[in-house]
Scaffold this motif. Sequence first.
Motif, PDB file in Angstrom:
ATOM      1  N   ARG A 181       5.190  -9.256  -9.817  1.00 11.89           N
ATOM      2  CA  ARG A 181       4.598  -8.051  -9.245  1.00 11.89           C
ATOM      3  C   ARG A 181       4.125  -8.413  -7.845  1.00 11.89           C
ATOM      4  NH1 ARG A 181      -1.208  -5.649 -11.028  1.00 11.89           N
ATOM      5  NH2 ARG A 181      -1.354  -3.966  -9.480  1.00 11.89           N
ATOM      6  N   MET A 183       2.191  -7.543  -4.130  1.00 13.82           N
ATOM      7  CA  MET A 183       1.144  -6.758  -3.480  1.00 13.82           C
ATOM      8  C   MET A 183       0.855  -7.327  -2.097  1.00 13.82           C
ATOM      9  SD  MET A 183      -1.680  -6.469  -6.553  1.00 13.82           S
ATOM     10  CE  MET A 183      -2.643  -5.260  -5.630  1.00 13.82           C
ATOM     11  N   CYS A 185      -1.939  -6.598   1.570  1.00 13.86           N
ATOM     12  CA  CYS A 185      -2.872  -5.787   2.352  1.00 13.86           C
ATOM     13  C   CYS A 185      -2.565  -6.023   3.820  1.00 13.86           C
ATOM     14  CB  CYS A 185      -4.329  -6.128   2.026  1.00 13.86           C
ATOM     15  SG  CYS A 185      -4.805  -7.834   2.373  1.00 13.86           S
ATOM     16  N   MET A 191       5.031   1.352   5.398  1.00 17.85           N
ATOM     17  CA  MET A 191       5.131   1.823   4.020  1.00 17.85           C
ATOM     18  C   MET A 191       6.581   1.943   3.559  1.00 17.85           C
ATOM     19  SD  MET A 191       2.026   1.835   3.179  1.00 17.85           S
ATOM     20  CE  MET A 191       2.200   2.547   1.535  1.00 17.85           C
ATOM     21  N   ALA A 194       7.651  -1.499   2.613  1.00 19.11           N
ATOM     22  CA  ALA A 194       6.971  -1.883   1.375  1.00 19.11           C
ATOM     23  C   ALA A 194       7.644  -1.230   0.170  1.00 19.11           C
ATOM     24  CB  ALA A 194       5.500  -1.492   1.445  1.00 19.11           C
ATOM     25  N   GLU A 195       7.955   0.048   0.301  1.00 19.13           N
ATOM     26  CA  GLU A 195       8.607   0.752  -0.804  1.00 19.13           C
ATOM     27  C   GLU A 195       9.986   0.155  -1.096  1.00 19.13           C
ATOM     28  OE1 GLU A 195      10.007   5.299  -2.035  1.00 19.13           O
ATOM     29  OE2 GLU A 195       8.940   4.934  -0.139  1.00 19.13           O
ATOM     30  N   GLY A 198       9.550  -3.015  -2.962  1.00 18.78           N
ATOM     31  CA  GLY A 198       8.788  -2.937  -4.195  1.00 18.78           C
ATOM     32  C   GLY A 198       7.433  -3.589  -4.105  1.00 18.78           C
ATOM     33  N   VAL A 199       6.853  -3.557  -2.908  1.00 17.75           N
ATOM     34  CA  VAL A 199       5.547  -4.171  -2.672  1.00 17.75           C
ATOM     35  C   VAL A 199       4.475  -3.096  -2.673  1.00 17.75           C
ATOM     36  CG1 VAL A 199       4.120  -5.482  -1.056  1.00 17.75           C
ATOM     37  CG2 VAL A 199       6.536  -6.065  -1.356  1.00 17.75           C
ATOM     38  N   GLU A 200       3.455  -3.284  -3.461  1.00 18.25           N
ATOM     39  CA  GLU A 200       2.326  -2.358  -3.516  1.00 18.25           C
ATOM     40  C   GLU A 200       1.345  -2.691  -2.399  1.00 18.25           C
ATOM     41  OE1 GLU A 200      -1.541  -1.474  -6.413  1.00 18.25           O
ATOM     42  OE2 GLU A 200       0.202  -2.569  -7.208  1.00 18.25           O
ATOM     43  N   ALA A 202      -2.273  -2.492  -1.011  1.00 18.37           N
ATOM     44  CA  ALA A 202      -3.602  -2.285  -1.582  1.00 18.37           C
ATOM     45  C   ALA A 202      -4.658  -2.759  -0.593  1.00 18.37           C
ATOM     46  CB  ALA A 202      -3.728  -3.040  -2.908  1.00 18.37           C
ATOM     47  N   THR A 206      -8.712  -5.690  -3.693  1.00 18.84           N
ATOM     48  CA  THR A 206      -7.791  -5.586  -4.827  1.00 18.84           C
ATOM     49  C   THR A 206      -6.778  -6.721  -4.804  1.00 18.84           C
ATOM     50  OG1 THR A 206      -8.019  -3.183  -4.880  1.00 18.84           O
ATOM     51  CG2 THR A 206      -6.073  -4.106  -5.944  1.00 18.84           C
ATOM     52  N   GLN A 210      -6.419  -9.465  -7.866  1.00 17.50           N
ATOM     53  CA  GLN A 210      -5.225  -9.362  -8.687  1.00 17.50           C
ATOM     54  C   GLN A 210      -4.273 -10.543  -8.545  1.00 17.50           C
ATOM     55  OE1 GLN A 210      -4.366  -6.709 -10.895  1.00 17.50           O
ATOM     56  NE2 GLN A 210      -6.544  -6.324 -10.622  1.00 17.50           N
TER      57      GLN A 210
END
Length: 336
Positions: A181, A183, A185, A191, A194-195, A198-200, A202, A206, A210
């Motif tokens: 997974r 993530m 910052c 964006m 990132a999409e 597949g990077v969230e 945050a 967070t 995480q």
Amino acid sequence: MQQSSIIKIGMTREFFDVGAQIWDREIFDAIAADPRVEITPLASGESGVTAADLAAHDILVVRKTGVPQAAFEGDGPLRTRLICRFGVGYDHIALADCTKRGIAVTITPDGVRRPVASSIVALVMALSHRVLEKNALIRAGEWGAGRVLLGMGLEGRVLASVGFGNIAREAFRLLAPFGMRMMACDPRPDMAVAEGLGVEIADFGTVLSQADFLTVNCPLSPATRHIIDAGALARMKPTAYLINTARGALVSQEALVAALAERRIAGAGLDVFEVEPTGAGNPLFAYDTVIAAPHSLCWTDECATLTSRGVRDAITAWLDGKPLPNLVNPDVLRAA
């Protein structure tokens, strides 16, 4: 920029150290073969570029040698119009002074993107499989202890980055097949990228809480110095690993040593340190869960060639009067 006289290119002495070739000789020989230029070593040493260097050369090529504010003291004429940073970070270059005096500064991001990202992958793999610890055990004859030392599988684990620039994105691409997974910052994240990866995206807190592997991939500035401090480390999982291949001062060494001593994080992979070079007595080296390298983990033949190519492209563009690639102080164009 077409000139009628020879263009003098000064390279800092680190490029000429015996037995430490850090650039692609074929590429720089091609630059030197251009009848418009003359390449010479700078007289200045590791203390930094001097006013005399700036007064005597049209172009400077620097690596770790700095271009300090002191080089701009006085009102004497400066011949230099381009400084090519052989690498990416430029916190050791007095950028505001360069811009004020009409000196363009370029970097070579394409040279380090894959090599540094590969270094992050190497550290993730070595830490997750506890390679350093198992290596020490078998060398000490502790075969049985090494056999039962449990590592960490990557499937479903969180790979998090402080920063979402070129190197972080490449590390995410390389580690994607492991099913982690992902993530990050960043104050200005892309964006769409990132999409696609597949990077969230945050917030900082967070990401800290995480992460199973927290990588630091942001520039060093007054705002980011010690961005990983005691408070940040306290928010990490006790099973998490910290990886820093960016700049040493992004992490408070004092806070990291304390976190390791109190087992508040599992370990660290470090290619950079607050003070470089660091000595054998560095307290971080007391921990077998710390993997360390002398700010050179990315240094491969690939890195040397790609970085040299980036410098060549900047010099060629300047000579031909074309837009400079990877210019970090575009305001210099308005000041000219």
